[in-house]
Design a protein around this motif. Sequence first.
Motif, mmCIF file in Angstrom:
data_model
loop_
_atom_site.group_PDB
_atom_site.id
_atom_site.type_symbol
_atom_site.label_atom_id
_atom_site.label_comp_id
_atom_site.label_asym_id
_atom_site.label_seq_id
_atom_site.Cartn_x
_atom_site.Cartn_y
_atom_site.Cartn_z
ATOM 1 N N ILE A 27 -1.751 14.736 -4.099
ATOM 2 C CA ILE A 27 -1.551 13.147 -3.996
ATOM 3 C C ILE A 27 -1.837 12.776 -2.172
ATOM 4 C CG2 ILE A 27 0.386 13.144 -5.820
ATOM 5 C CD1 ILE A 27 2.736 13.517 -3.941
ATOM 6 N N HIS A 28 -2.216 13.772 -1.297
ATOM 7 C CA HIS A 28 -2.490 12.939 -0.702
ATOM 8 C C HIS A 28 -4.107 13.273 -0.155
ATOM 9 C CE1 HIS A 28 1.685 13.417 0.656
ATOM 10 N NE2 HIS A 28 1.925 14.114 0.298
ATOM 11 N N SER A 29 -4.962 11.955 -0.946
ATOM 12 C CA SER A 29 -6.442 11.929 -0.407
ATOM 13 C C SER A 29 -6.802 11.282 0.841
ATOM 14 C CB SER A 29 -6.852 10.979 -1.970
ATOM 15 O OG SER A 29 -5.626 9.785 -1.532
ATOM 16 N N LEU A 45 -4.095 5.884 3.704
ATOM 17 C CA LEU A 45 -2.832 6.100 4.468
ATOM 18 C C LEU A 45 -1.303 5.441 3.635
ATOM 19 C CD1 LEU A 45 -4.178 3.681 7.111
ATOM 20 C CD2 LEU A 45 -3.889 5.863 7.562
ATOM 21 N N ASN A 46 -1.774 5.365 2.261
ATOM 22 C CA ASN A 46 -0.151 4.759 2.258
ATOM 23 C C ASN A 46 -0.390 5.468 0.343
ATOM 24 O OD1 ASN A 46 2.614 4.092 1.397
ATOM 25 N ND2 ASN A 46 2.163 2.732 2.807
ATOM 26 N N ASN A 47 0.047 6.602 -0.072
ATOM 27 C CA ASN A 47 -0.079 7.083 -1.091
ATOM 28 C C ASN A 47 1.185 6.726 -1.709
ATOM 29 O OD1 ASN A 47 -2.960 8.586 -2.307
ATOM 30 N ND2 ASN A 47 -2.419 9.382 -0.862
ATOM 31 N N VAL A 104 5.226 16.531 -2.653
ATOM 32 C CA VAL A 104 5.847 15.216 -2.470
ATOM 33 C C VAL A 104 4.659 14.250 -2.438
ATOM 34 C CG1 VAL A 104 7.895 16.880 -2.097
ATOM 35 C CG2 VAL A 104 6.281 15.858 -0.520
ATOM 36 N N HIS A 105 5.486 12.849 -2.492
ATOM 37 C CA HIS A 105 4.490 11.802 -2.626
ATOM 38 C C HIS A 105 4.174 11.439 -0.335
ATOM 39 C CE1 HIS A 105 5.205 11.012 -6.346
ATOM 40 N NE2 HIS A 105 4.572 10.734 -6.222
#
Length: 302
Positions: free
Chosen positions: A4-6, A10-12, A50-51
């Motif tokens: 989830i951290h492509s 900067l702000n997924n 985690v996000h």
Amino acid sequence: MQDIHSSNALNNFRKAVQAGDFLITAEVAPPKGANIKHTIEMAATLKGRVHAVNITDGSRAVLGMSSLAVSVILLQNGIEPICQVTCRDRNRIGIQADLMGAYALGIRNILALTGDPVKAGDHPDAKAVFDLESVRLLQLINKMNHGIDFNNKILEDGRLDLFPGAAVDPQCKSWSGLQSRFEKKIEAGAQFFQSQLITDFEILEKFMDKIASSYNKPILAGIFLLKSAKNARFINKVVPGVNIPEHIIDRLEKSKYPLQEGMKIAAEQIKIARELCQGVHIMAVKKEEAIAAILDLAGVGK
């Protein structure tokens, strides 16, 4: 699981909030000293699970490395931070300076907190500031996002675009006080809420139905890893408003492996929370390496 951290975003976390996803955040403590290796290692176990990872700002008024600095280092390691900012140690000039610096360094998520009292920590004779508190801090962030400072003067070199959140305690004894404070934080610009640790999920459900449901803002239930019966009793003693039930303490006391039992309890609580609200915020003090396994037990984050 897709990470989830492509790298190009900067702000997924903000995107997940806006998409209505089930949100997962976790807390990692900064080091006390210069060596940040362990903090990075703990945060790395959460990458893609985690996000965002919360970095505490002098939690319990105990000294630790700057949350801003640690947040930047995590960002450099591909881990999206939520930078906690408290009002205890800085006046409005210092806070605004830090917020501008945080934004320039790529930080977007801010958790606005009043801060624990100095007397509770490891420097009880330090001078507290408390120039602002959490609602006024949220108002300040909102102003800076609109291109003005605390005194309504133009930010000549550009506005910020921070994504502010706040804390909430659904187990607060004063229901009217809880509602009033929650609504003030909404009005001040809070875009998400992370709760204090939840022990009574019936009260959380009541809070969601009676108060939070009127607003379209995600609530992340605080899930705390209890490591033993002794740990649970200590939490009951020192954390205001927390009452870990006796049946939970009994489970921990009777278990041959209390840490594993605590992980099972946390996973069960995540499953309950998933039916009630839009996310969970996991706290595993000095046992952050257990968080990924808790998520596996709960069947979330995949």
